[in-house]
Design a protein around this motif. Sequence first.
Motif, mmCIF file in Angstrom:
data_model
loop_
_atom_site.group_PDB
_atom_site.id
_atom_site.type_symbol
_atom_site.label_atom_id
_atom_site.label_comp_id
_atom_site.label_asym_id
_atom_site.label_seq_id
_atom_site.Cartn_x
_atom_site.Cartn_y
_atom_site.Cartn_z
ATOM 1 N N GLN A 166 0.809 -1.207 0.000
ATOM 2 C CA GLN A 166 0.000 0.000 0.000
ATOM 3 C C GLN A 166 0.851 1.270 0.000
ATOM 4 N N ASN A 167 2.100 1.189 0.429
ATOM 5 C CA ASN A 167 2.943 2.389 0.477
ATOM 6 C C ASN A 167 3.823 2.543 -0.767
ATOM 7 N N TYR A 168 3.523 1.785 -1.825
ATOM 8 C CA TYR A 168 4.172 1.869 -3.137
ATOM 9 C C TYR A 168 5.619 1.375 -3.140
ATOM 10 N N ALA A 169 6.420 1.685 -2.104
ATOM 11 C CA ALA A 169 7.810 1.206 -1.989
ATOM 12 C C ALA A 169 8.644 1.543 -3.217
ATOM 13 N N LEU A 170 8.533 2.790 -3.704
ATOM 14 C CA LEU A 170 9.354 3.243 -4.830
ATOM 15 C C LEU A 170 10.630 3.896 -4.303
ATOM 16 N N TYR A 171 11.694 3.822 -5.092
ATOM 17 C CA TYR A 171 12.948 4.479 -4.722
ATOM 18 C C TYR A 171 12.834 5.966 -5.058
ATOM 19 N N PRO A 172 12.854 6.853 -4.053
ATOM 20 C CA PRO A 172 12.595 8.277 -4.307
ATOM 21 C C PRO A 172 13.657 8.962 -5.158
ATOM 22 N N HIS A 173 14.905 8.451 -5.154
ATOM 23 C CA HIS A 173 15.990 9.104 -5.886
ATOM 24 C C HIS A 173 16.086 8.629 -7.335
ATOM 25 N N LEU A 174 15.237 7.643 -7.701
ATOM 26 C CA LEU A 174 15.262 7.112 -9.067
ATOM 27 C C LEU A 174 14.067 7.625 -9.857
ATOM 28 N N THR A 175 14.229 7.775 -11.153
ATOM 29 C CA THR A 175 13.105 8.152 -12.014
ATOM 30 C C THR A 175 12.166 6.953 -12.178
ATOM 31 N N VAL A 176 11.025 7.210 -12.801
ATOM 32 C CA VAL A 176 10.084 6.130 -13.093
ATOM 33 C C VAL A 176 10.767 5.068 -13.952
ATOM 34 N N ARG A 177 11.509 5.509 -14.950
ATOM 35 C CA ARG A 177 12.219 4.579 -15.832
ATOM 36 C C ARG A 177 13.177 3.696 -15.016
ATOM 37 N N ALA A 236 19.833 -3.237 -23.535
ATOM 38 C CA ALA A 236 18.876 -3.087 -24.637
ATOM 39 C C ALA A 236 17.567 -3.829 -24.327
ATOM 40 N N GLU A 237 17.712 -5.001 -23.730
ATOM 41 C CA GLU A 237 16.521 -5.778 -23.385
ATOM 42 C C GLU A 237 15.730 -5.098 -22.274
ATOM 43 N N ILE A 238 16.447 -4.524 -21.306
ATOM 44 C CA ILE A 238 15.785 -3.796 -20.222
ATOM 45 C C ILE A 238 14.997 -2.618 -20.778
ATOM 46 N N ASP A 239 15.620 -1.851 -21.668
ATOM 47 C CA ASP A 239 14.948 -0.686 -22.247
ATOM 48 C C ASP A 239 13.667 -1.091 -22.968
ATOM 49 N N GLY A 240 13.733 -2.196 -23.705
ATOM 50 C CA GLY A 240 12.550 -2.661 -24.427
ATOM 51 C C GLY A 240 11.417 -3.044 -23.499
ATOM 52 N N LYS A 241 11.745 -3.734 -22.401
ATOM 53 C CA LYS A 241 10.713 -4.150 -21.458
ATOM 54 C C LYS A 241 10.129 -2.962 -20.705
ATOM 55 N N VAL A 242 10.982 -1.975 -20.377
ATOM 56 C CA VAL A 242 10.484 -0.773 -19.699
ATOM 57 C C VAL A 242 9.464 -0.050 -20.580
ATOM 58 N N ILE A 243 9.768 0.111 -21.848
ATOM 59 C CA ILE A 243 8.842 0.787 -22.769
ATOM 60 C C ILE A 243 7.538 -0.014 -22.900
ATOM 61 N N GLU A 244 7.665 -1.326 -22.982
ATOM 62 C CA GLU A 244 6.490 -2.182 -23.119
ATOM 63 C C GLU A 244 5.556 -2.043 -21.911
ATOM 64 N N VAL A 245 6.117 -2.093 -20.708
ATOM 65 C CA VAL A 245 5.311 -1.975 -19.494
ATOM 66 C C VAL A 245 4.751 -0.565 -19.361
ATOM 67 N N ALA A 246 5.559 0.441 -19.694
ATOM 68 C CA ALA A 246 5.088 1.828 -19.621
ATOM 69 C C ALA A 246 3.892 2.041 -20.541
ATOM 70 N N ASN A 247 3.912 1.416 -21.715
ATOM 71 C CA ASN A 247 2.786 1.529 -22.641
ATOM 72 C C ASN A 247 1.538 0.855 -22.073
#
Length: 382
Positions: free
Chosen positions: A83-94, A109-120
């Motif tokens: 419930q508290n999201y547990a995001l790293y505050p010093h990191l961007t969404v990406r 390269a594979e990480i970048d592709g998966k990040v874009i896929e999930v972001a979409n």
Amino acid sequence: MHKLVLRSVSKGYAKGTAVLKPFDLVAQSGELIVLVGPSGCGKSTLLKLIAGLEKVDGGQILLGERDITDIEPRHRKIAMVFQNYALYPHLTVRENLAYPLRRQKMRAAEIDGKVIEVANQLRLEELLDRRPSQLSGGQKQRVAMGRAIIREPDLFLLDEPLSNLDAALRTHVRGEIRDLQRRLGTTMIYVTHDQVEAQTLADRVVILRDGEVQQVGPPREIYRRPANIFAAAFLGAAPPNFLAGRVTANRLEMGGASVSLADLPGECRTALAGREQIYAGLRPEALYRVTDARQSVFRLTGHVVRREIIGNSQHVYFRGEAGSPDMTRLAALAGRHMTDELVWTTENLDTDDTLELGIRLEDILFFDADGHAIGTHGGDSL
């Protein structure tokens, strides 16, 4: 997709306190199971046991074909959203989305592709370069979900993920979670204390109380056929009005009124015969203002205490003239629209007015002296 099987899973803490009594459950592949119950009933503890954050005292946990009871959390292929999201505050969404994959030492390269896929998938494309402090509550929740999705887990565990959101946003994100789960087809165990979330999200609901299962089944089935008084009171827009009653001389007497057993549905009539003490549950939304002299309707008369108008319906609080005159009860009465004016079915009602309400006999929930359902009511098995 993977099936989750819990066999006699239990957990206790110091001084012999049983937080979770032997618990059995099968979550089918691709099913969304919602755990509901009051605070301290064992919901979050069960999630931690499945995730491996706590050790079970007894029992077995299977995910697909694997026994994961004693496997380390990082090897279980389970993603948990808090419930508290547990995001790293010093990191961007990406960078937050990419973090689990970087730990797996995946190629850039594979990480970048998966990040874009999930972001979409989660409509996060325009937020990728922002930090958590620049996001709304709903956006943070989507990022937390994205960080779980990007790992491609065999099972999702969500622990009250919407509790920090306001009502309107909670409704929106709830729909997003359900749509996402259906698209991914991944098994999901979702914990909440909100019965509205349970009814709108779940394929099946598990109602817990003091570490024990009260009922398991589709939300509509539990609403219509609660296994006991606790389940009846927990799942619904408002808890039923409970009346104590007894059967004498082939009549059911409760709330200062009586009805012939002969007028009850067959199975219910048979189940009630010979019982001295029973309880009846009258859901507020099943009550309506009596306008005719039908005999197959149970009638309840009382004095109006107050009214609350909500959209095109209203909650009417009233006290009975007999039986338990000090008990305030509730009726949820619908209104109707005529041209531009809202005309209430309970027009002209005011405080202290006498109100006669009715309910169809087949809509009454009956329970025995111990609070267990009798008649045609009952729940699904585990």
